[in-house]
Design a protein around this motif. Structure first.
Motif, PDB file in Angstrom:
ATOM      1  N   PRO A 238      63.382 -25.956   2.513  1.00 42.60           N
ATOM      2  CA  PRO A 238      62.378 -26.267   2.899  1.00 42.60           C
ATOM      3  C   PRO A 238      62.394 -25.409   4.351  1.00 42.60           C
ATOM      4  O   PRO A 238      63.169 -24.898   4.873  1.00 42.60           O
ATOM      5  CB  PRO A 238      62.596 -27.619   3.471  1.00 42.60           C
ATOM      6  N   ILE A 239      61.011 -24.737   4.565  1.00 41.16           N
ATOM      7  CA  ILE A 239      60.817 -23.911   5.672  1.00 41.16           C
ATOM      8  C   ILE A 239      59.366 -24.503   6.124  1.00 41.16           C
ATOM      9  O   ILE A 239      58.606 -25.193   5.541  1.00 41.16           O
ATOM     10  CB  ILE A 239      60.721 -22.666   5.256  1.00 41.16           C
ATOM     11  N   CYS A 240      59.310 -23.920   7.464  1.00 46.13           N
ATOM     12  CA  CYS A 240      57.822 -24.191   8.225  1.00 46.13           C
ATOM     13  C   CYS A 240      56.905 -22.973   7.912  1.00 46.13           C
ATOM     14  O   CYS A 240      57.197 -22.031   7.398  1.00 46.13           O
ATOM     15  CB  CYS A 240      58.252 -24.481   9.603  1.00 46.13           C
ATOM     16  N   VAL A 241      55.635 -23.299   8.282  1.00 45.40           N
ATOM     17  CA  VAL A 241      54.709 -22.269   8.019  1.00 45.40           C
ATOM     18  C   VAL A 241      54.903 -20.663   8.855  1.00 45.40           C
ATOM     19  O   VAL A 241      54.681 -19.685   8.244  1.00 45.40           O
ATOM     20  CB  VAL A 241      53.226 -22.769   8.479  1.00 45.40           C
ATOM     21  N   ILE A 242      55.580 -20.872   9.999  1.00 47.13           N
ATOM     22  CA  ILE A 242      56.100 -19.645  10.711  1.00 47.13           C
ATOM     23  C   ILE A 242      57.137 -19.139   9.790  1.00 47.13           C
ATOM     24  O   ILE A 242      57.104 -17.836   9.780  1.00 47.13           O
ATOM     25  CB  ILE A 242      56.495 -19.983  12.133  1.00 47.13           C
ATOM     26  N   CYS A 243      58.022 -19.813   9.212  1.00 47.22           N
ATOM     27  CA  CYS A 243      59.019 -19.154   8.515  1.00 47.22           C
ATOM     28  C   CYS A 243      58.517 -18.512   7.289  1.00 47.22           C
ATOM     29  O   CYS A 243      58.932 -17.452   6.938  1.00 47.22           O
ATOM     30  CB  CYS A 243      59.993 -20.059   8.127  1.00 47.22           C
ATOM     31  N   ARG A 244      57.592 -19.111   6.748  1.00 49.94           N
ATOM     32  CA  ARG A 244      56.618 -18.288   5.579  1.00 49.94           C
ATOM     33  C   ARG A 244      56.240 -16.931   5.885  1.00 49.94           C
ATOM     34  O   ARG A 244      56.473 -15.842   5.145  1.00 49.94           O
ATOM     35  CB  ARG A 244      55.619 -19.102   5.412  1.00 49.94           C
ATOM     36  N   GLU A 245      55.876 -16.755   7.318  1.00 53.82           N
ATOM     37  CA  GLU A 245      55.275 -15.340   7.714  1.00 53.82           C
ATOM     38  C   GLU A 245      56.476 -14.581   8.202  1.00 53.82           C
ATOM     39  O   GLU A 245      56.278 -13.087   8.276  1.00 53.82           O
ATOM     40  CB  GLU A 245      54.339 -15.550   8.822  1.00 53.82           C
ATOM     41  N   SER A 246      57.416 -14.965   8.284  1.00 50.68           N
ATOM     42  CA  SER A 246      58.661 -13.986   8.985  1.00 50.68           C
ATOM     43  C   SER A 246      59.117 -12.924   7.819  1.00 50.68           C
ATOM     44  O   SER A 246      58.879 -13.200   6.540  1.00 50.68           O
ATOM     45  CB  SER A 246      59.859 -14.917   9.061  1.00 50.68           C
ATOM     46  N   LYS A 247      59.941 -12.045   8.223  1.00 51.31           N
ATOM     47  CA  LYS A 247      60.152 -10.988   7.204  1.00 51.31           C
ATOM     48  C   LYS A 247      61.081 -11.473   6.111  1.00 51.31           C
ATOM     49  O   LYS A 247      61.181 -11.108   4.891  1.00 51.31           O
ATOM     50  CB  LYS A 247      60.954  -9.660   8.097  1.00 51.31           C
ATOM     51  N   GLY A 248      62.143 -12.647   6.710  1.00 53.19           N
ATOM     52  CA  GLY A 248      63.014 -13.011   5.484  1.00 53.19           C
ATOM     53  C   GLY A 248      62.246 -13.649   4.342  1.00 53.19           C
ATOM     54  O   GLY A 248      63.145 -13.976   3.366  1.00 53.19           O
ATOM     55  N   HIS A 249      61.120 -14.420   4.377  1.00 56.33           N
ATOM     56  CA  HIS A 249      60.502 -14.961   3.407  1.00 56.33           C
ATOM     57  C   HIS A 249      58.992 -14.493   3.015  1.00 56.33           C
ATOM     58  O   HIS A 249      58.498 -15.015   2.083  1.00 56.33           O
ATOM     59  CB  HIS A 249      60.340 -16.636   4.053  1.00 56.33           C
ATOM     60  N   ARG A 250      58.850 -13.456   3.256  1.00 57.58           N
ATOM     61  CA  ARG A 250      57.577 -12.932   3.266  1.00 57.58           C
ATOM     62  C   ARG A 250      57.325 -12.557   1.688  1.00 57.58           C
ATOM     63  O   ARG A 250      56.378 -12.714   1.055  1.00 57.58           O
ATOM     64  CB  ARG A 250      57.205 -11.751   4.048  1.00 57.58           C
ATOM     65  N   SER A 251      58.257 -12.286   1.007  1.00 58.40           N
ATOM     66  CA  SER A 251      58.349 -11.711  -0.171  1.00 58.40           C
ATOM     67  C   SER A 251      58.925 -12.710  -1.363  1.00 58.40           C
ATOM     68  O   SER A 251      58.764 -12.535  -2.386  1.00 58.40           O
ATOM     69  CB  SER A 251      59.212 -10.335  -0.666  1.00 58.40           C
ATOM     70  N   HIS A 252      59.284 -13.926  -0.821  1.00 60.57           N
ATOM     71  CA  HIS A 252      59.741 -14.881  -1.480  1.00 60.57           C
ATOM     72  C   HIS A 252      58.619 -15.705  -2.100  1.00 60.57           C
ATOM     73  O   HIS A 252      57.362 -15.755  -1.701  1.00 60.57           O
ATOM     74  CB  HIS A 252      60.578 -15.952  -0.716  1.00 60.57           C
ATOM     75  N   THR A 253      59.074 -16.611  -3.152  1.00 64.90           N
ATOM     76  CA  THR A 253      58.089 -17.495  -3.707  1.00 64.90           C
ATOM     77  C   THR A 253      58.256 -18.750  -2.816  1.00 64.90           C
ATOM     78  O   THR A 253      59.153 -19.379  -2.823  1.00 64.90           O
ATOM     79  CB  THR A 253      58.296 -17.701  -5.214  1.00 64.90           C
ATOM     80  N   VAL A 254      57.067 -19.339  -2.429  1.00 62.18           N
ATOM     81  CA  VAL A 254      57.088 -20.559  -1.668  1.00 62.18           C
ATOM     82  C   VAL A 254      55.921 -21.319  -2.113  1.00 62.18           C
ATOM     83  O   VAL A 254      54.703 -21.110  -2.520  1.00 62.18           O
ATOM     84  CB  VAL A 254      56.758 -20.003  -0.180  1.00 62.18           C
ATOM     85  N   LEU A 255      56.283 -22.782  -1.987  1.00 60.17           N
ATOM     86  CA  LEU A 255      55.382 -23.738  -2.596  1.00 60.17           C
ATOM     87  C   LEU A 255      55.266 -24.876  -1.430  1.00 60.17           C
ATOM     88  O   LEU A 255      56.363 -24.917  -0.727  1.00 60.17           O
ATOM     89  CB  LEU A 255      55.957 -24.508  -3.884  1.00 60.17           C
ATOM     90  N   PRO A 256      54.259 -25.672  -1.419  1.00 54.44           N
ATOM     91  CA  PRO A 256      54.052 -26.636  -0.490  1.00 54.44           C
ATOM     92  C   PRO A 256      55.205 -27.673  -0.972  1.00 54.44           C
ATOM     93  O   PRO A 256      55.471 -27.840  -2.265  1.00 54.44           O
ATOM     94  CB  PRO A 256      52.754 -27.598  -0.803  1.00 54.44           C
ATOM     95  N   ILE A 257      55.979 -28.424  -0.245  1.00 54.64           N
ATOM     96  CA  ILE A 257      57.171 -29.112  -0.523  1.00 54.64           C
ATOM     97  C   ILE A 257      56.743 -30.364  -1.651  1.00 54.64           C
ATOM     98  O   ILE A 257      57.460 -30.488  -2.513  1.00 54.64           O
ATOM     99  CB  ILE A 257      57.617 -30.113   0.742  1.00 54.64           C
ATOM    100  N   PRO A 258      55.707 -31.053  -1.508  1.00 59.29           N
ATOM    101  CA  PRO A 258      55.264 -32.019  -2.504  1.00 59.29           C
ATOM    102  C   PRO A 258      55.227 -31.357  -3.864  1.00 59.29           C
ATOM    103  O   PRO A 258      55.395 -31.783  -4.930  1.00 59.29           O
ATOM    104  CB  PRO A 258      53.907 -32.654  -2.095  1.00 59.29           C
ATOM    105  N   GLU A 259      54.376 -30.152  -3.836  1.00 54.24           N
ATOM    106  CA  GLU A 259      54.286 -29.535  -5.163  1.00 54.24           C
ATOM    107  C   GLU A 259      55.701 -29.007  -5.881  1.00 54.24           C
ATOM    108  O   GLU A 259      55.760 -29.055  -6.862  1.00 54.24           O
ATOM    109  CB  GLU A 259      53.339 -28.220  -4.949  1.00 54.24           C
ATOM    110  N   ALA A 260      56.539 -28.538  -4.820  1.00 56.71           N
ATOM    111  CA  ALA A 260      57.749 -28.177  -5.362  1.00 56.71           C
ATOM    112  C   ALA A 260      58.676 -29.400  -5.754  1.00 56.71           C
ATOM    113  O   ALA A 260      59.385 -29.438  -6.746  1.00 56.71           O
ATOM    114  CB  ALA A 260      58.651 -27.431  -4.100  1.00 56.71           C
ATOM    115  N   ALA A 261      58.481 -30.422  -4.988  1.00 55.10           N
ATOM    116  CA  ALA A 261      59.148 -31.575  -5.369  1.00 55.10           C
ATOM    117  C   ALA A 261      58.964 -32.101  -6.762  1.00 55.10           C
ATOM    118  O   ALA A 261      59.510 -32.492  -7.414  1.00 55.10           O
ATOM    119  CB  ALA A 261      59.150 -32.623  -4.462  1.00 55.10           C
TER     120      ALA A 261
END
Length: 310
Positions: free
Chosen positions: A111-134
């Motif tokens: 799990p990550i937060c919305v700020i992590c989502r915009e960081s360089k480490g996660h910008r190119s990753h596939t990210v889903l809302p936690i309920p959707e991913a769960a």
């Protein structure tokens, strides 16, 4: 911020990976991973065997759940010490940005937060809302469970079929064994009866034929004795002086002419026929030959005969 990192790590250790909240009645499965009692019970509700761990997917044959008192005490301590008035949902915070964990990074599997989502480490990753991913992973888990349940059912049916075949085979073998023993026992009794009958007939025929032979020998022996007496008398006569020889020579010659040698008589039919050539025994030998020919070529009949002698 540095002090928050160990605290956040400790909170993650105290969080159930199914509901993403603090453990409630934490229990461990055979592989060692921990879950809330209600969460793991719900995951395994429809299963009867091969229970998978939702975290590592390792399966166990038994539904073995062990309470973890230490983790339960740790959760209570965390709640009271650090966030006494906070709910478990509020404590699911990013340890770096102190933002609530709302997203799930599929590449990093965390799990990550919305700020992590915009960081360089996660910008190119596939990210889903936690309920959707769960929900996505829950669907995968249930899909795997249904697949495993289907395979388990097929294996159980296959095992039952093989067990049925084994039981049927065992029953057939037992029947064949009984039939073989019964057949050979009857054959043994029949052959024993035939043997006694043939031996009895052989003995009886021997007595009859010996009697007939003796009936021939008695007069023959008597006649042989007469011939020997006359031969002896003639030998003595030939040794006498001429005058003595001529005194009763006519009487001696007369007796010799009266003696007639017995001629060989033809035997009655069957006298020279051995019992082994009788129709009954010949038929028995024929059947025995047929029986021997029905056995497989690799069977050594000499071994069977040696067993009969024993």
């Amino acid at each position: 911020m540095a002090a928050a990192a160990p605290l956040q790590s400790l909170k993650e250790e105290a969080t159930c990976c199914i509901c993403l909240e603090y453990f409630t009645e934490p229990v461990s499965v055979e592989c060692g991973h921990a879950f809330c009692l209600s969460c793991i019970t719900q995951c395994w509700e429809a299963l009867e065997a091969n229970f998978p761990c939702p975290q590592c997917m390792e399966t166990s044959q038994n539904k073995t759940l062990r309470p973890i008192r230490l983790v339960a005490n740790m959760v209570e301590t965390l709640k009271q010490l650090h966030f006494p008035n906070a709910t478990p949902q509020e404590e699911n915070m990013c340890r770096e940005h102190e933002e609530k964990l709302k997203l799930f990074c599929k590449d990093d599997q965390r799990p990550i937060c919305v700020i992590c989502r915009e960081s360089k480490g996660h910008r190119s990753h596939t990210v889903l809302p936690i309920p959707e991913a769960a929900q996505e992973y829950k669907d995968k888990l249930y899909s795997q469970m249904e697949h495993l349940k289907k395979e388990l059912k097929e294996m159980q049916e296959w095992g039952e079929e093989e067990s049925r075949k084994a039981s049927e085979l065992e029953g057939n073998i037992m029947k064949q064994r009984e039939n073989i023993l019964s057949t050979f026992e009857h054959l043994k009794q029949f052959l024993e009866k035939e043997k006694q009958q043939l031996l009895s007939r052989l003995e009886k025929e021997q007595e009859e034929k010996m009697k007939k032979i003796q009936e021939k020998l008695t007069p023959l022996e008597k006649q042989q004795s007469t011939h020997r007496s006359l031969i002896t008398e003639l030998e003595r006569k030939c040794q006498q002086q001429d005058v003595d020889l001529l005194k009763d020579v006519k009487s001696v010659l007369s007796r010799c002419s009266e003696v007639k040698a017995l001629k060989p008589q033809e035997d009655a039919p069957g006298m020279e026929t051995p019992l082994l050539s009788t129709t009954r025994h010949a038929h028995l030998q024929e059947k025995l030959t047929e029986l021997k020919e029905t056995f497989p070529a690799e069977m050594d009949w000499r071994y069977v005969k040696s067993c009969e002698r024993e």
